[in-house]
Design a protein around this motif. Structure first.
Motif, PDB file in Angstrom:
ATOM      1  N   LEU A 191      48.560  32.130  10.957  1.00 51.55           N
ATOM      2  CA  LEU A 191      49.846  32.673  11.414  1.00 51.55           C
ATOM      3  C   LEU A 191      50.992  31.742  11.008  1.00 51.55           C
ATOM      4  O   LEU A 191      52.059  32.204  10.575  1.00 51.55           O
ATOM      5  CB  LEU A 191      49.830  32.883  12.935  1.00 51.55           C
ATOM      6  N   GLY A 194      51.524  32.321   7.342  1.00 50.41           N
ATOM      7  CA  GLY A 194      52.151  33.617   7.092  1.00 50.41           C
ATOM      8  C   GLY A 194      53.627  33.609   7.452  1.00 50.41           C
ATOM      9  O   GLY A 194      54.465  34.145   6.713  1.00 50.41           O
ATOM     10  N   GLN A 195      53.951  32.985   8.579  1.00 47.51           N
ATOM     11  CA  GLN A 195      55.360  32.919   8.990  1.00 47.51           C
ATOM     12  C   GLN A 195      56.155  32.091   7.980  1.00 47.51           C
ATOM     13  O   GLN A 195      57.275  32.442   7.608  1.00 47.51           O
ATOM     14  CB  GLN A 195      55.467  32.319  10.402  1.00 47.51           C
ATOM     15  N   CYS A 201      53.435  39.167   9.762  1.00 48.50           N
ATOM     16  CA  CYS A 201      52.097  38.718  10.207  1.00 48.50           C
ATOM     17  C   CYS A 201      51.361  39.798  10.984  1.00 48.50           C
ATOM     18  O   CYS A 201      50.136  39.931  10.852  1.00 48.50           O
ATOM     19  CB  CYS A 201      52.229  37.446  11.046  1.00 48.50           C
TER      20      CYS A 201
END
Ligand code: NAP
Length: 288
Positions: A191, A194-195, A201
């Protein structure tokens, strides 16, 4: 005749577990250190309460314990007012707390001398599992005791298995927590990545949770992690207790747990951020 049981420790887990026993028709007597919780339980279930663990255990066929750590279990079992002061031969003590395999073996040996059965039986499934009666129970001890206790344990379990001699339930729970530590850190890193990459996400998780990356943590925690919500679930303090039990056992049995040791240190950082009671998924907060 209705089987008499005692339940010691009405915390987040014990309170609903004792409730399921009552609902299944067992004659339950509860003890809780903070009396108000036992009173509340008795009002909710029209049940009986005792003022000491020994009083609760008197005449019980099975005594259940679900408290905190090794010392807490010793207090309620071996203390001056502990359950063993009152338990009779042929009764069974079932410890659902997550503690060391050493304390399990110690209590097994003490109980054996009094012809009392002892099962270490830590649980997995969290507060929701306890409330829904859907816990997984990992058991160590003698099969004759297990055969007698299993139908009663099934009041709050969907899976209950004897995994070996005394201490095996706690060793299995350690394996459970070792698995979770790595999975939660992996999810937090994905996460965070992805951020940082500007990805949607939530959309990614909806896709990858259909494939090989899927896990309970992913399915049940990704949304709250993205929302930064951690006031629920399994507390970091409890997780550190459990990981340290596993790390100590690894020192004893010569196994190597590098990932577990690392994630334990990450949880120490979360504690420094004030996250003692946050859910284990709060590993993501370290990246902020
Ligand atoms: P909790 O809500 O903090 O409750 C702990 C209970 O133990 C309370 O009833 C507390 O009494 C009692 N207690 C603690 N120390 C005691 C002592 N020295 N003497 C007498 N009573 C004592 O904890 P929990 O979440 O129910 O967890 C209980 C056990 O299950 C722990 O070993 C935990 O690691 C394990 N577990 C928890 C979860 C979870 O999701 N919460 C999941 C799996 C396993 P007071 O009310 O007086 O404080």
């Amino acid at each position: 005749m209705t089987q008499k049981v005692a339940f010691i420790g009405l915390g987040v887990m014990g309170y609903p577990m004792a409730g399921h026993l009552h609902q299944q028709g067992y004659d339950v007597c509860v003890f809780n250190r903070t009396t108000s919780k036992a009173q509340q339980w008795c009002e909710q279930y029209a049940g009986r309460m005792a003022v000491t663990p020994a009083e609760a255990a008197l005449n019980a066929d099975i005594v259940f314990v679900c408290v905190g750590n090794d010392d807490d279990v010793r207090d309620v079992v071996l203390g001056e007012q502990g359950a063993l002061q009152a338990m009779s031969a042929e009764s069974i003590l079932v410890d659902h707390s997550t503690v060391s395999a050493d304390v399990a073996r110690e209590l097994y040996a003490i109980c054996k001398k009094q012809q009392i059965g002892f099962l270490d039986a830590p649980v997995s499934g969290g507060q929701a599992g306890a409330e829904n009666g859907q816990l997984t129970v990992m058991v160590g001890g003698d099969s004759a005791d297990f055969v007698r206790a299993e139908p009663v344990i099934n009041s709050f379990a969907r899976c209950c298995k004897l995994l070996g001699g005394s201490g095996s339930g706690q060793l299995a729970k350690m394996m459970n927590q070792i698995c979770i530590a790595g999975v939660v850190q992996g999810l937090a890193e994905a996460l965070h990545f992805g951020q940082s990459a500007g990805m949607d996400c939530a959309a990614v998780i909806e896709v990858i949770s259909q494939g090989a990356a899927q896990s309970w943590q992913m399915q049940n925690r990704y949304q709250t992690m993205l929302n930064g919500e951690y006031e629920h679930g399994f507390a970091v303090d409890w997780m550190r207790k459990d990981l340290n039990i596993a790390l100590q056992e690894a020192r004893n049995n010569g196994s190597s747990l590098p990932l577990t040791a690392l994630v334990d240190q990450f949880y120490a950082e979360v504690q420094k951020l004030g996250g003692n009671r946050w859910d284990t998924s709060s590993l993501l907060t370290r990246f902020k």
